[in-house]
Every structure is written in structure tokens, then in C-alpha cells.
Design a protein around this motif. Structure first.
Motif, mmCIF file in Angstrom:
data_model
loop_
_atom_site.group_PDB
_atom_site.id
_atom_site.type_symbol
_atom_site.label_atom_id
_atom_site.label_comp_id
_atom_site.label_asym_id
_atom_site.label_seq_id
_atom_site.Cartn_x
_atom_site.Cartn_y
_atom_site.Cartn_z
ATOM 1 N N ARG A 109 -0.488 20.157 -3.141
ATOM 2 C CA ARG A 109 0.905 20.001 -2.725
ATOM 3 C C ARG A 109 0.928 19.330 -1.362
ATOM 4 O O ARG A 109 0.131 19.667 -0.499
ATOM 5 N N HIS A 110 1.855 18.429 -1.180
ATOM 6 C CA HIS A 110 1.945 17.716 0.100
ATOM 7 C C HIS A 110 3.347 17.160 0.263
ATOM 8 O O HIS A 110 4.154 17.154 -0.677
ATOM 9 N N GLN A 111 3.628 16.695 1.459
ATOM 10 C CA GLN A 111 4.924 16.088 1.710
ATOM 11 C C GLN A 111 5.019 14.712 1.054
ATOM 12 O O GLN A 111 4.027 14.149 0.598
ATOM 13 N N LYS A 112 6.231 14.193 1.035
ATOM 14 C CA LYS A 112 6.525 12.934 0.349
ATOM 15 C C LYS A 112 5.646 11.800 0.849
ATOM 16 O O LYS A 112 5.397 11.666 2.057
ATOM 17 N N GLY A 169 0.804 -1.208 0.000
ATOM 18 C CA GLY A 169 0.000 0.000 0.000
ATOM 19 C C GLY A 169 0.837 1.259 0.000
ATOM 20 O O GLY A 169 1.994 1.261 -0.450
ATOM 21 N N ILE A 170 0.272 2.332 0.541
ATOM 22 C CA ILE A 170 0.874 3.661 0.527
ATOM 23 C C ILE A 170 0.830 4.229 1.943
ATOM 24 O O ILE A 170 -0.139 4.015 2.662
ATOM 25 N N HIS A 171 1.860 4.959 2.321
ATOM 26 C CA HIS A 171 1.812 5.651 3.611
ATOM 27 C C HIS A 171 2.497 6.998 3.503
ATOM 28 O O HIS A 171 3.358 7.226 2.643
ATOM 29 N N GLY A 172 2.088 7.896 4.369
ATOM 30 C CA GLY A 172 2.693 9.211 4.426
ATOM 31 C C GLY A 172 3.025 9.586 5.850
ATOM 32 O O GLY A 172 2.300 9.239 6.774
ATOM 33 N N VAL A 173 4.153 10.283 6.029
ATOM 34 C CA VAL A 173 4.582 10.774 7.340
ATOM 35 C C VAL A 173 4.796 12.275 7.217
ATOM 36 O O VAL A 173 5.445 12.741 6.280
ATOM 37 N N VAL A 174 4.246 13.026 8.155
ATOM 38 C CA VAL A 174 4.352 14.482 8.120
ATOM 39 C C VAL A 174 5.493 14.919 9.031
ATOM 40 O O VAL A 174 5.401 14.794 10.259
ATOM 41 N N PHE A 175 6.571 15.430 8.427
ATOM 42 C CA PHE A 175 7.700 15.943 9.192
ATOM 43 C C PHE A 175 7.498 17.445 9.420
ATOM 44 O O PHE A 175 7.368 18.200 8.459
ATOM 45 N N PRO A 176 7.440 17.884 10.671
ATOM 46 C CA PRO A 176 7.117 19.296 10.947
ATOM 47 C C PRO A 176 8.150 20.250 10.353
ATOM 48 O O PRO A 176 9.351 20.018 10.441
ATOM 49 N N GLY A 177 7.641 21.300 9.716
ATOM 50 C CA GLY A 177 8.515 22.331 9.171
ATOM 51 C C GLY A 177 9.113 22.022 7.822
ATOM 52 O O GLY A 177 9.855 22.845 7.271
ATOM 53 N N CYS A 178 8.793 20.847 7.252
ATOM 54 C CA CYS A 178 9.394 20.452 5.976
ATOM 55 C C CYS A 178 8.509 20.885 4.811
ATOM 56 O O CYS A 178 7.296 21.054 4.945
ATOM 57 N N CYS A 228 13.980 15.952 6.473
ATOM 58 C CA CYS A 228 12.740 16.005 5.707
ATOM 59 C C CYS A 228 12.580 14.828 4.744
ATOM 60 O O CYS A 228 11.462 14.494 4.359
ATOM 61 N N SER A 229 13.677 14.237 4.295
ATOM 62 C CA SER A 229 13.585 13.131 3.333
ATOM 63 C C SER A 229 14.189 11.849 3.881
ATOM 64 O O SER A 229 14.687 11.016 3.136
ATOM 65 N N ALA A 230 14.167 11.710 5.201
ATOM 66 C CA ALA A 230 14.794 10.557 5.845
ATOM 67 C C ALA A 230 14.201 9.243 5.346
ATOM 68 O O ALA A 230 12.992 9.114 5.176
ATOM 69 N N LYS A 231 15.055 8.280 5.117
ATOM 70 C CA LYS A 231 14.601 6.941 4.742
ATOM 71 C C LYS A 231 13.994 6.275 5.973
ATOM 72 O O LYS A 231 14.617 6.213 7.030
ATOM 73 N N ILE A 232 12.769 5.788 5.844
ATOM 74 C CA ILE A 232 12.090 5.194 6.990
ATOM 75 C C ILE A 232 11.660 3.760 6.709
ATOM 76 O O ILE A 232 10.977 3.155 7.528
ATOM 77 N N ARG A 233 12.053 3.204 5.543
ATOM 78 C CA ARG A 233 11.613 1.863 5.165
ATOM 79 C C ARG A 233 12.795 0.996 4.749
ATOM 80 O O ARG A 233 13.717 1.465 4.095
#
Length: 467
Positions: free
Chosen positions: A148-151, A116-125, A289-294
Motif C-alpha cells: 500500500r502506498h500513496q498515489k 515516466g512515473i513520479h510519486g509525492v509523499v503528502f504527510p498524514g495522507c 492529499c489528492s492535489a493536482k500537481i501536473r
């Protein structure tokens, strides 16, 4: 003249000697300093670990929602309180959206089924993803509607997802099969400054929609409507929708018209592979802001330990997924073939939560008093929590055995009691002879007979079992 130069020269030599010595000792001092910090980071939440008996547990509560369900384990059991963890499992049906929320503790999520798909909101990015289309108005003018939205990221079966505490995230199932995810929440982590209760803060949905759910609403429901409308500059009808008081869908809702734009999965996966494990982590390609989390932990080629007669082990820690150095968590995926063993071992610096993903095994766990605190078969879907330093041994059944273990340290270390890398192997023969009152020949057998390192093929004394 020569005498006048002698003293400064001797002082220079002493300075250089001590400087070199300090440089030689620095890595060792840094190692022990890091180890001490890792051990101390959980002291704030330390509880009494008087473990007399461990249990292989299944979920104790289940909450049904519009497009999925959510299950939790009983966190009041002794081993959960000792380890300072919570454990959950949730299923998202096709077209299901697990609504945005954040938690008070860092989490590690493992995808056992689906994609599936997931999104994480990093504050200030910044909002780095953009979609848009041109449309003609009734007046003949062209206008552009964009979002427009975060990655956002894709995930698949076998992926490990690292979720920092207090960062908002959501998950969507855009596939044709259900998604099943298990997650460890490290409430004993120093990043959680509340207490040992796992808390979810929902930005949408209505957790109370499930009849079995305790009283809980999303965070917007607690605010005054007019004040919130002024803060967001929207009308009160919209605020009523945000507060979701009459919404009976729960927190996993059906979203038929969710349109998302992002790079193709294989393209993104290949780019992360090249910049991550393939190219090595240098700190430049990974920003906050673009940290690898997977990181996918399932594929056989990913194995760190492999025995063609025994099985394989794959680990994800802060070296392979740097964000784990902040979460202070790690994980290990294990596969044992038919009747193979993982020799007796203990974790030197972490508690372990082992969730069975397939098959069955006989497991024994022994505590510091030399008494067995667990001796049972464990099956798919069960969870066994093993406290730090307790010794565990696993033997797969005829159908084999697979598991995922979450560990409460970013670089968890195992110590072996059997095999080529064991404590027994590292000790002199005479120490073994005198410690156990055995002959030198028996001591040599004890040291050298099992040549395999961690995962063992069935030995000459092995007996098949199929409980």
C-alpha cells in the motif's frame, strides 16, 4: 409621526448606500491587497539587484551517477542572487530511479524529453493505492502479499510538475528513452525559512558517490545505527543499507525490478482534464492529499495566445493549477515561428528564468537606466534570467525558437510596449506627440500600425538572419 420616522429612514438609506459602496469597492480593494501580498512575499529574501550585465548561461557542474546525471547552474551569479533562484537539469536513463528526497524550497519541473512515473509523499495522507497477490505456502495455506502506498502519477514530455518544499518525491523512468527535466528552485520564496542556498535532503542513495560531488550523504547516514534500528524496528544490516555509505551508485540508480500498479495514463489524464480545466476548479475535487500537481503546457490546443504568422504562448498559473498559489510560482511556454517576434515587454510582479528548449533567437534586455544589459543570440540548452521590470524583446532565427519561462509569482503579469495591448496603444495621441516630439500622424502610426497583440509576424523591416 412622519417626522419621527424621517430620521430612522434617512439613517437606513445612509447605511444601505455605504454598504452598497463598500460592496462595489471590495473587489478593487481585494485586488490591490492581493497584489501587495504577492509583492511582499519575497521581501524577506530580497538581495541587491545591481545588474550591469546578463549572461545566457549553461550548467557549470555535472555529477554522473549509475543511471543518469545531474547538472547545476552557478547560483552565485548576480542575476541568480537577485532573483533568489537556483536552476538544475537532470537526465534519467531507462530503468533509472531518482531516489526519494526533499528540498528546502518549492520547485517547478518541466519535462523536455521522455516520460515516466513520479510519486509525492503528502504527510498524514492515506495509502490509497494497493497491489496484492495470493500465494500458497509450503503448508498449503494461502497468504496475501500486498503493498500500500500513496498515489503515484505518470508524466510525459511537456508536463509541468509542481513540487512543494519539504515533501518527499521520487522519479522513475519505465520507458525506453532517457528523461530530461529542467527545474527552478525558488530559494527566495517565503516557504524557505533557511537561507538562499538550495538544499536537497536525500532519504536514500549516496550523493557523495560522484567524485566531483561535495561531501554529502543521505540523512540516515548521520544517525547512530543502534538508535535507528530501534526506531524502525529492523536489524542493523538493513540500517547499513539505508545509510548507503558504501553505495557507489549515487542518487540516480538502476532499478530493473520496479513493479508499480496504477490507472492507465490516458484514463487518469482524461479524469484530471474533466475535473480540472474542463469542469473548472471549485475546491471540492482537490484536497491536500489528492492535489493536482501536473499540467501539460506543450500541446498547441493549450495555447492562450496564438498568431498563425507569429507563434503561440501557453501559461500555467494558480487558476489552471491551484497548487501554484501555495508555491507562488508559474510558467509560460513560448513558440516563435521563423523570424517572428515577441514584442518588448516586462514582467510587472515576477523575476523570469527562460530556458531554451529548441532553436535560436536574438534577445535584447534593457534595464531602468536605459542601457542594454543583454544583446546576444541564445541557443538550445541555455538559460537567461531576467529580473522583474527589465524589458525584453525576442526575435526568432530562421529555425524558429521555443522556450519555457519560470516565474516567481503564481499569477505573473506581462506589460507590453508594442502591439494592440501595449502601454503605447493605451495612451492618447497628444500625450505621445508631446512626449516624443513627433507629429500626430507619426503618433497614430506608433499607436496603430502594429495590430497584433503579443506575438508578431515578421514586419516590413524584418531581415532574416542565421548566425
Amino acid at each position: 409621526m412622519a417626522k419621527s420616522l424621517l430620521l430612522p429612514l434617512s439613517l437606513l438609506l445612509v447605511f444601505l448606500f455605504h454598504g452598497c459602496l463598500a460592496q462595489i469597492e471590495l473587489p478593487q480593494r481585494q485586488f490591490w491587497k492581493n497584489l501587495q501580498e504577492q509583492q511582499q512575499h519575497r521581501l524577506r529574501a530580497k538581495t541587491r539587484c545591481r545588474i550591469e550585465r546578463l549572461n545566457a548561461r549553461e550548467p557549470s557542474r555535472k555529477y554522473n551517477y549509475d543511471a543518469g546525471h545531474y547538472e547545476i547552474w552557478d547560483s552565485n551569479s548576480e542575476e541568480f542572487e537577485c532573483a533568489g533562484i537556483d536552476f538544475v537539469r537532470f537526465v534519467i536513463q531507462p530503468k533509472g530511479l531518482y531516489v526519494p528526497h526533499y528540498t528546502n524550497a518549492p520547485e517547478l519541473l518541466y519535462v523536455t524529453e521522455g516520460s515516466g512515473i513520479h510519486g509525492v509523499v503528502f504527510p498524514g495522507c492515506a495509502e490509497t493505492y494497493e497491489s496484492g497477490s495470493s500465494v500458497s505456502s509450503s503448508e498449503g495455506r494461502e497468504s496475501r502479499h500486498s503493498d500500500r502506498h500513496q498515489k503515484i502519477r505518470r508524466f510525459r514530455k511537456g508536463d509541468l510538475l509542481a513540487m512543494p518544499q519539504a515533501l518527499t518525491y521520487w522519479i522513475y523512468n519505465d520507458g525506453d528513452t532517457p528523461i530530461t527535466i529542467v527545474a527552478l528552485a525558488d530559494v527566495g520564496n517565503e516557504n524557505n525559512q533557511l537561507d538562499l542556498q538550495f538544499r536537497k535532503f536525500f532519504l536514500a542513495g549516496n550523493p557523495q558517490a560522484s567524485r566531483s560531488q561535495e561531501e554529502q550523504r543521505n540523512i540516515f547516514a548521520g544517525f547512530d545505527e543502534d538508535l535507528l534500528a530501534e526506531a524502525l524496528d529492523v536489524d542493523t544490516q538493513t540500517i547499513n543499507k539505508l545509510q548507503s555509505r558504501d553505495d557507489e551508485r549515487g542518487v540516480i540508480v538502476r532499478a530493473e525490478r520496479l513493479r508499480l500498479v496504477f490507472p492507465e495514463y490516458e484514463e487518469e489524464h482524461e479524469r484530471e482534464r474533466e475535473s480540472g480545466r474542463g469542469g473548472g476548479y471549485n475546491g471540492l475535487e482537490e484536497t491536500f492529499c489528492s492535489a493536482k500537481i501536473r499540467e501539460n503546457i506543450d500541446h498547441p490546443s493549450r495555447a492562450d495566445v496564438y498568431n498563425p504568422r507569429g507563434g503561440r504562448l501557453s501559461s500555467v498559473n494558480s487558476h489552471s493549477l491551484p497548487i501554484l498559489s501555495y508555491l507562488r510560482l508559474s510558467a509560460q511556454k513560448g513558440v516563435l515561428y521563423k523570424n517572428a517576434l515577441m514584442g518588448p515587454h516586462w514582467s510587472t510582479n515576477a523575476h523570469s528564468a527562460m530556458y531554451v528548449t529548441r532553436g535560436r533567437a536574438r534577445i535584447q534586455v534593457v534595464g531602468n537606466n536605459g542601457k542594454r544589459v543583454f544583446d546576444e543570440d541564445v541557443n538550445q540548452g541555455q538559460l537567461l534570467v531576467v529580473p522583474q521590470n527589465f524589458v525584453i524583446v525576442k526575435k526568432a532565427s530562421n529555425e524558429g525558437f521555443e522556450w519555457i519561462t519560470f516565474k516567481t509569482n503564481e499569477n505573473a503579469i506581462n506589460n507590453q510596449l508594442a502591439g494592440r495591448l501595449s502601454a503605447i496603444r493605451a495612451m492618447p495621441v497628444d500625450v505621445l506627440t508631446n512626449s516624443y516630439g513627433i507629429s500626430r500622424d507619426d503618433a497614430r502610426d506608433l499607436k496603430y500600425k502594429r495590430e497584433e497583440a503579443t506575438l508578431f509576424s515578421p514586419g516590413s523591416r524584418s531581415r532574416e538572419y542565421d548566425a
